[in-house]
Design an enzyme around this catalytic site. Structure first.
Site, PDB file in Angstrom:
ATOM      1  N   HIS A 199       0.821  -1.211   0.000  1.00 40.52           N
ATOM      2  CA  HIS A 199       0.000   0.000   0.000  1.00 40.52           C
ATOM      3  C   HIS A 199       0.859   1.267   0.000  1.00 40.52           C
ATOM      4  O   HIS A 199       0.404   2.331  -0.401  1.00 40.52           O
ATOM      5  CB  HIS A 199      -1.012  -0.030   1.146  1.00 40.52           C
ATOM      6  N   GLU A 441     -11.017 -11.368  -4.253  1.00 39.33           N
ATOM      7  CA  GLU A 441      -9.564 -11.273  -4.069  1.00 39.33           C
ATOM      8  C   GLU A 441      -9.026 -12.434  -3.245  1.00 39.33           C
ATOM      9  O   GLU A 441      -7.849 -12.478  -2.919  1.00 39.33           O
ATOM     10  CB  GLU A 441      -9.180  -9.917  -3.470  1.00 39.33           C
ATOM     11  N   ASP A 465      -4.396  -8.873  -4.011  1.00 37.92           N
ATOM     12  CA  ASP A 465      -4.546  -9.941  -3.028  1.00 37.92           C
ATOM     13  C   ASP A 465      -4.798 -11.289  -3.694  1.00 37.92           C
ATOM     14  O   ASP A 465      -4.313 -12.312  -3.210  1.00 37.92           O
ATOM     15  CB  ASP A 465      -5.688  -9.607  -2.061  1.00 37.92           C
ATOM     16  N   CYS A 512      -9.685  -3.964 -10.030  1.00 36.78           N
ATOM     17  CA  CYS A 512      -9.211  -2.730  -9.391  1.00 36.78           C
ATOM     18  C   CYS A 512      -7.841  -2.913  -8.752  1.00 36.78           C
ATOM     19  O   CYS A 512      -7.348  -2.008  -8.095  1.00 36.78           O
ATOM     20  CB  CYS A 512     -10.230  -2.209  -8.379  1.00 36.78           C
TER      21      CYS A 512
HETATM   22  C1  PEP Z   1      -6.443  -5.681  -4.332  1.00 36.86           C
HETATM   23  O1  PEP Z   1      -6.209  -6.489  -3.440  1.00 36.86           O
HETATM   24  O2  PEP Z   1      -6.154  -5.876  -5.535  1.00 36.86           O
HETATM   25  C2  PEP Z   1      -7.076  -4.388  -4.016  1.00 36.86           C
HETATM   26  C3  PEP Z   1      -7.487  -3.584  -4.969  1.00 36.86           C
HETATM   27  O3  PEP Z   1      -7.175  -4.040  -2.718  1.00 36.86           O
HETATM   28  P1  PEP Z   1      -5.917  -3.597  -1.824  1.00 36.86           P
HETATM   29  O4  PEP Z   1      -4.738  -3.383  -2.731  1.00 36.86           O
HETATM   30  O5  PEP Z   1      -6.301  -2.348  -1.115  1.00 36.86           O
HETATM   31  O6  PEP Z   1      -5.719  -4.755  -0.906  1.00 36.86           O
HETATM   32 MG    MG Z   2      -7.126  -6.233  -1.524  1.00 36.94          MG
END
Ligand code: PEP
Ligand code: MG
Length: 588
Positions: A199, A441, A465, A512
């Site tokens: 992140h 995910e 994920d 996403c």
């Molecule tokens: C993902 O896991 O691809 C996602 C979009 O959520 P995050 O990256 O916030 O875990």
């Molecule tokens: Mg995620």
């Protein structure tokens, strides 16, 4: 070191996680938990140590007040008030008296004595079963580090104290550190550890700050004040760049600017393939302030609002009203487009001190996201009510993260229904038809996507994920980053399964995760039948250009060719070949 030695160019190779080139002076953020050195002192030295201690407390006080004023100006007095507790620590008579008594008795240097006493004090408080006192223990730890650093005459830990433009170098930066970076002053950052889908990296892309991670021991090798060039495209940090290097990078920047200028012209165009298939192109945001970049990017809305960043860096949970205002403000910025609010995804690599989440051996497999929300229903319902209320006036959809199966999704939906019912009873308006989706995910969710499809209005695939859980590769561990393969045959099969299940139930399905912004993979995702791609705002124009340069036939043929291939690398090569053939200017 001689002058000539200082000017020798040195290169550190890492992984570029946020594109762009930055040049400037380094500020090295040193680890927080430094042990103060210990040294026996003589009787006659005690008064001098007391004087040093008083001066360090005063200096610390001034730093806290200064930081408080700066934050009050930038974000608001309420957020700045968290530093009141820090000020109380530097004025805490019990703590100060105990330090002075121990100094007299044990006769060690003051930084050592202070660290011992403050740590003991904080530990005692943290063991009492009272959230308020545990929070005070965190304050004491924070202030203690600052006082010790001041006593030792070192740079303050906080990068936010540096008020000149700089390139930040650190062993690691947490997502919450990154969220606090001042984009005007931080030209770029480089860390020893880290990965593309952490992140921290995602945040850097949203903030449009060039960043390079996995540079091994760069933070030990550099000193604050060193001159560097940071290349977020190729993952390079160059210390004392030579004239030749600077010239080459000057040329590269000219080329990149030309491409960017052309991409800007696409802002008002639609992301439709050559043969007319429209792929919805949305943007991901972490902070409400990201919306400006989204508007400039030509995205068709927000495909993922990671709301947890509204919770971290706060000492108290945001209340319903604050959240309502925040969600509505974001939605009102883009009234003709929709915002997909993702419910709280704390845990993993995102924590919040006010919630006292336990430390876990495997936080990504632990008490995270929907699992946390279904236990802390109070926290969950506060957010759901805020989202529902905002849906009355804003174009809002919402989705649940980390869904692993049908029961869990039904439980989440049941809590949502309870909130709807409460609002109905009170006559508070909300959109009865707000679309609700599930993030896919977790591999188990992908495998039962046909069952989940009956419970929601859309799916959004969180590839970050999904990849980490499917291949069992920790997404933030740079040691195994080479195993993190978006084109692994298992990932391609899972995405296909999810898309088929969604379409069989007339649901739309988006991606996403970071894969959505990888233009080499656009032909693959389009060929797999994905309806929406949502990526960081900075990448939106490139993905749009990629979509506009492809036709469905080519994408379907690619999927057909790779569907029985065994090697992730070979599949990636095929994808790259198509990308290079259709939009070579973006693939440099
Ligand atoms: C993902 O896991 O691809 C996602 C979009 O959520 P995050 O990256 O916030 O875990
Ligand atoms: Mg995620």
């Amino acid at each position: 070191m001689s002058d000539t030695q200082q000017r020798v160019e040195r290169r550190f190779h890492g992984v570029g996680v946020s594109p762009g080139i930055a040049r400037g002076t380094v500020f090295v953020l040193r680890p927080e938990d430094e042990e103060a050195p210990s040294r026996r002192i003589e009787d006659w030295e005690v008064p001098g140590e007391v004087a040093r201690f008083e001066a360090a407390l005063l200096q610390t006080r001034e730093q806290i007040v200064e930081m408080q004023n700066r934050i009050a100006g930038a974000i608001g007095a309420k957020d700045a008030s968290i530093f009141d507790a820090h000020l109380l620590v530097v004025e805490d008579r019990t703590l100060i008296d105990e330090v002075l008594r121990t100094l007299d008795r044990d006769q060690y240097n003051i930084e050592y004595i202070f660290q011992q006493v403050a740590n003991r004090y904080a530990k005692t408080l943290s063991e009492i079963d009272d959230p308020y006192l545990r929070e005070r223990a965190l304050d004491i730890n924070d202030v203690c580090r600052r006082v010790v650093r001041n006593l030792m005459g070192k740079d303050p830990r906080s990068a936010s104290q540096i008020d000149v433009p700089h390139i930040l170098v650190a062993h690691n930066l947490t997502p919450s550190d990154t969220a606090q970076l001042n984009r005007k002053l931080v030209l770029g950052f480089a860390t020893d550890v880290g990965s593309r889908t952490s992140h921290t990296a995602i945040m850097a892309r949203s903030l449009n700050i060039p960043a390079v991670v996995a540079l091994h021991n760069v933070s030990d090798s550099l000193l604050s004040g060193d001159h560097v060039l940071l290349d977020g495209y190729s993952g390079l940090l160059i210390v004392n760049p030579s004239d030749q290097t600077l010239w080459e990078y000057g040329e590269l920047e000219v080329k990149k600017t030309e491409v960017e200028d052309k991409l800007e012209a696409l802002r008002e165009t639609v992301s439709t393939t050559l043969d007319g298939r429209h792929i919805t192109l949305s943007a991901n945001i972490e902070l409400p302030s990201d919306i400006d970049l989204v508007k400039q990017s030509g995205a068709e809305g927000i495909g993922l609002y990671r709301t947890e960043f509204f919770y971290i860096n706060k000492n108290e949970l945001p209340n319903e009203e604050e959240q309502y205002e925040n969600y509505l403000a974001v939605a009102k910025e883009i009234p003709d487009q929709s915002v997909i609010i993702r419910t709280l995804d704390l845990g993993g690599d995102k924590f919040m001190s006010a919630l006292q989440l336990p430390s876990e051996l495997n936080p990504f497999l632990g008490w995270r996201a929907i699992r946390f929300c279904l236990e802390r229903v109070d926290v969950f319902k506060t957010q759901l009510r805020a989202i529902l209320r905002a849906s009355a006036l804003g174009n809002i959809r919402m989705m649940f993260p980390m869904i692993s199966g049908v029961d869990e999704l039904r439980r989440a939906n049941a809590v949502l229904e309870e909130c709807r019912q409460e609002l109905r009873e009170k006559g508070i308006p909300f959109n009865e038809h707000m679309e609700v989706g599930a993030m896919i995910e977790v591999p188990s969710a992908a495998l039962v996507a046909d069952l989940l499809a009956k419970e929601v209005d859309f799916f959004s695939i969180g590839t970050n994920d999904l990849i980490q859980y499917t291949i069992a590769v920790d997404r933030i561990n740079e040691r195994i980053a080479h195993l993190y393969e978006p084109t692994h045959p298992a990932i391609i099969r899972l995405i296909k399964m999810i898309v088929n299940a969604a379409h069989a139930h007339n649901l739309w399905v988006g991606v996403c995760g970071e894969m959505a912004g990888e233009i080499a993979l656009t032909p693959l995702l389009v060929g797999l039948g994905v309806d929406e791609l949502s990526t960081g705002a900075a990448l939106v124009p490139r993905v749009k250009r990629a979509v506009q340069s492809l036709d469905i036939g080519v994408c379907l043929q690619l999927v057909d060719e790779v569907k029985n291939m065994e090697s992730a690398e070979a599949i990636l090569e095929k994808c790259e070949a198509i990308a290079k053939a259709h939009y070579p200017e973006l693939m440099v």
